[in-house]
Design a protein around this motif. Structure first.
Motif, PDB file in Angstrom:
ATOM      1  N   SER A  72      -1.335  73.951  20.259  1.00  0.00           N
ATOM      2  CA  SER A  72      -1.570  74.387  18.879  1.00  0.00           C
ATOM      3  C   SER A  72      -2.996  74.152  18.394  1.00  0.00           C
ATOM      4  O   SER A  72      -3.458  74.832  17.473  1.00  0.00           O
ATOM      5  CB  SER A  72      -0.592  73.692  17.938  1.00  0.00           C
ATOM      6  OG  SER A  72      -0.722  72.280  18.030  1.00  0.00           O
ATOM      7  N   PRO A 104       4.798  68.332  18.275  1.00  0.00           N
ATOM      8  CA  PRO A 104       4.236  69.665  18.021  1.00  0.00           C
ATOM      9  C   PRO A 104       2.848  69.854  18.616  1.00  0.00           C
ATOM     10  O   PRO A 104       2.352  70.983  18.672  1.00  0.00           O
ATOM     11  CB  PRO A 104       4.196  69.742  16.494  1.00  0.00           C
ATOM     12  CG  PRO A 104       4.218  68.335  16.023  1.00  0.00           C
ATOM     13  CD  PRO A 104       4.985  67.560  17.036  1.00  0.00           C
ATOM     14  N   GLY A 108       3.971  78.735  10.019  1.00  0.00           N
ATOM     15  CA  GLY A 108       3.860  78.351  11.429  1.00  0.00           C
ATOM     16  C   GLY A 108       3.414  79.505  12.308  1.00  0.00           C
ATOM     17  O   GLY A 108       2.927  79.295  13.421  1.00  0.00           O
ATOM     18  N   VAL A 114       5.041  74.420  15.489  1.00  0.00           N
ATOM     19  CA  VAL A 114       6.170  73.698  14.882  1.00  0.00           C
ATOM     20  C   VAL A 114       5.655  72.415  14.241  1.00  0.00           C
ATOM     21  O   VAL A 114       4.473  72.083  14.319  1.00  0.00           O
ATOM     22  CB  VAL A 114       7.270  73.409  15.925  1.00  0.00           C
ATOM     23  CG1 VAL A 114       8.056  74.680  16.229  1.00  0.00           C
ATOM     24  CG2 VAL A 114       6.688  72.835  17.220  1.00  0.00           C
ATOM     25  N   ASN A 115       6.553  71.699  13.574  1.00  0.00           N
ATOM     26  CA  ASN A 115       6.159  70.462  12.886  1.00  0.00           C
ATOM     27  C   ASN A 115       7.240  69.401  13.087  1.00  0.00           C
ATOM     28  O   ASN A 115       8.313  69.694  13.609  1.00  0.00           O
ATOM     29  CB  ASN A 115       5.923  70.741  11.402  1.00  0.00           C
ATOM     30  CG  ASN A 115       7.197  71.121  10.677  1.00  0.00           C
ATOM     31  OD1 ASN A 115       7.981  70.263  10.286  1.00  0.00           O
ATOM     32  ND2 ASN A 115       7.432  72.425  10.495  1.00  0.00           N
ATOM     33  N   ARG A 120      12.341  75.678  10.408  1.00  0.00           N
ATOM     34  CA  ARG A 120      11.803  76.942   9.914  1.00  0.00           C
ATOM     35  C   ARG A 120      12.693  78.073  10.407  1.00  0.00           C
ATOM     36  O   ARG A 120      13.179  78.045  11.541  1.00  0.00           O
ATOM     37  CB  ARG A 120      10.373  77.151  10.421  1.00  0.00           C
ATOM     38  CG  ARG A 120       9.765  78.528  10.085  1.00  0.00           C
ATOM     39  CD  ARG A 120       8.322  78.642  10.591  1.00  0.00           C
ATOM     40  NE  ARG A 120       7.764  79.956  10.289  1.00  0.00           N
ATOM     41  CZ  ARG A 120       7.749  80.978  11.128  1.00  0.00           C
ATOM     42  NH1 ARG A 120       8.267  80.853  12.351  1.00  0.00           N
ATOM     43  NH2 ARG A 120       7.219  82.145  10.775  1.00  0.00           N
TER      44      ARG A 120
END
Length: 349
Positions: free
Chosen positions: A16, A208, A233, A279-280, A285
């Motif tokens: 990410s 993430p 996201g 993602v977190n 989500r």
């Protein structure tokens, strides 16, 4: 820090934080489709859509005609489904032969995605090729799988899908006009359309920094329409330099992106952009994409009206149905070889 199953771990260059510059002032266009009601503004909207398809391959639309209550009903219903125990969800689990229903093991570029999904064909039953063999002309019917609970899952999904399909064809006509073509130019490609829509759930992820909800990829379809919640996201790679940009959630907007078929039909004028989902650690989500796909017998190749001696075809043609069947099986599980990509059909220069 919790350990992560290695099947989810992205290569360092695809994580990410790779090629991502935070707090960028630029973002993909948001286009108000209610402007189409003003005859003097119609051509401006068409031009803005064309510019977005060329520069980004992505844009958002507001006042698009998909009722917010239909969308909210799907969102509420699918959350109830995903909250069910796993033994209930796997009763409608996808398999390698029937690529619809529930699935929690999807792979993108042979790395497992941090998500669970439910896939639904727009036409039920749907006609697809029996095999990936180019010489095999056999066809088979595939049927949707519907859970018993929630009881209105099927109705909520079918109502929303009809609204999404109507908007998809409206956008297809606007894209056609932006190319200087008749608005119905693409209609014949969808007589036995293979369109489907999906519900994605991205659970909180302990790492993430290592995993992605969906790895970097381009959509294989014609156009995609995505309803995303407020969590955010989704990121898109800018055509000019490959830098990743977040797609800001806009209330009641739909995110539109160009797929490989349109990129090839326009001979690379319009862009099928790479995108991914980060993602977190704290919030789940949801997103609901509708993928507009042509009929199985359509040959995807640059349009005659687009190519010329100065702009020769950049792709060889391929049969959509065969491509879909091959690609679908590689998404289902990890393969020892890279799955089929549109670059495999590029003309060598």
């Amino acid at each position: 820090m919790e350990d992560l199953d290695p099947t989810y771990i992205q290569a360092p260059e695809h994580r990410s934080d790779s090629n991502f510059i935070p707090n960028q002032p630029e973002e993909i266009p948001v286009i108000d489709l209610s402007r189409l009601d003003d005859p003097e503004d119609v051509q401006n909207v068409i031009s803005e859509i064309g510019d977005a398809c060329e520069k980004w391959g992505f844009f958002q639309v507001i006042n698009h005609g998909v009722p917010s209550d239909a969308r909210q009903r799907v969102e509420k219903t699918v959350k109830m489904f995903f909250d069910l125990p796993m033994e209930e969800k796997i009763k409608v689990k996808r398999d390698e032969v029937n690529p619809v229903g529930y699935h929690d093991g999807e792979h993108t570029k042979n790395v497992k995605d941090w998500k669970e999904v439910f896939d639904i064909y727009f036409k039920d039953p749907m006609v697809i090729p029996s095999s990936t063999d180019p010489e095999d002309e056999g066809l088979r019917l595939v049927y949707n799988k519907w859970p018993q609970s929630p009881s209105d899952f099927r109705e909520a999904c079918e109502v929303y899908a009809k609204h999404a399909e109507k908007l998809a064809f409206k956008l297809l006509e606007l894209i056609s006009l932006s190319l200087g073509l008749p608005k119905e130019r693409f209609h014949d490609y969808f007589k036995e359309q293979m369109s489907f829509f999906r519900i994605n759930r991205y659970p909180p992820c302990p790492r993430p920094d290592l995993a992605l909800g969906v790895g970097h990829h381009k959509d294989a379809d014609v156009i995609s329409l995505l309803a995303q919640d407020e969590v955010g996201g989704l990121q898109v790679s800018r055509r000019s330099d490959g830098v990743w940009f977040p797609i800001r959630p806009v209330p009641n907007a739909l995110v539109i992106n160009i797929g490989n078929c349109m990129e090839i039909w326009t001979n690379d004028k319009y862009w099928s952009a790479e995108h991914r989902v980060v993602v977190n650690t704290t919030r789940e989500r949801y997103s609901i994409p509708f993928f507009l796909l042509p009929s199985h017998d359509v040959e995807v190749k640059p349009l005659d009206e687009i190519v010329s001696p100065e702009n020769p075809p950049r792709y060889k043609g391929y049969k959509w149905g065969k491509f879909y069947v091959s690609r679908n099986r590689s998404d289902f599980r990890k393969l020892e070889i890279e799955n089929i990509q549109i670059d495999d059909f590029k003309v060598k220069t």
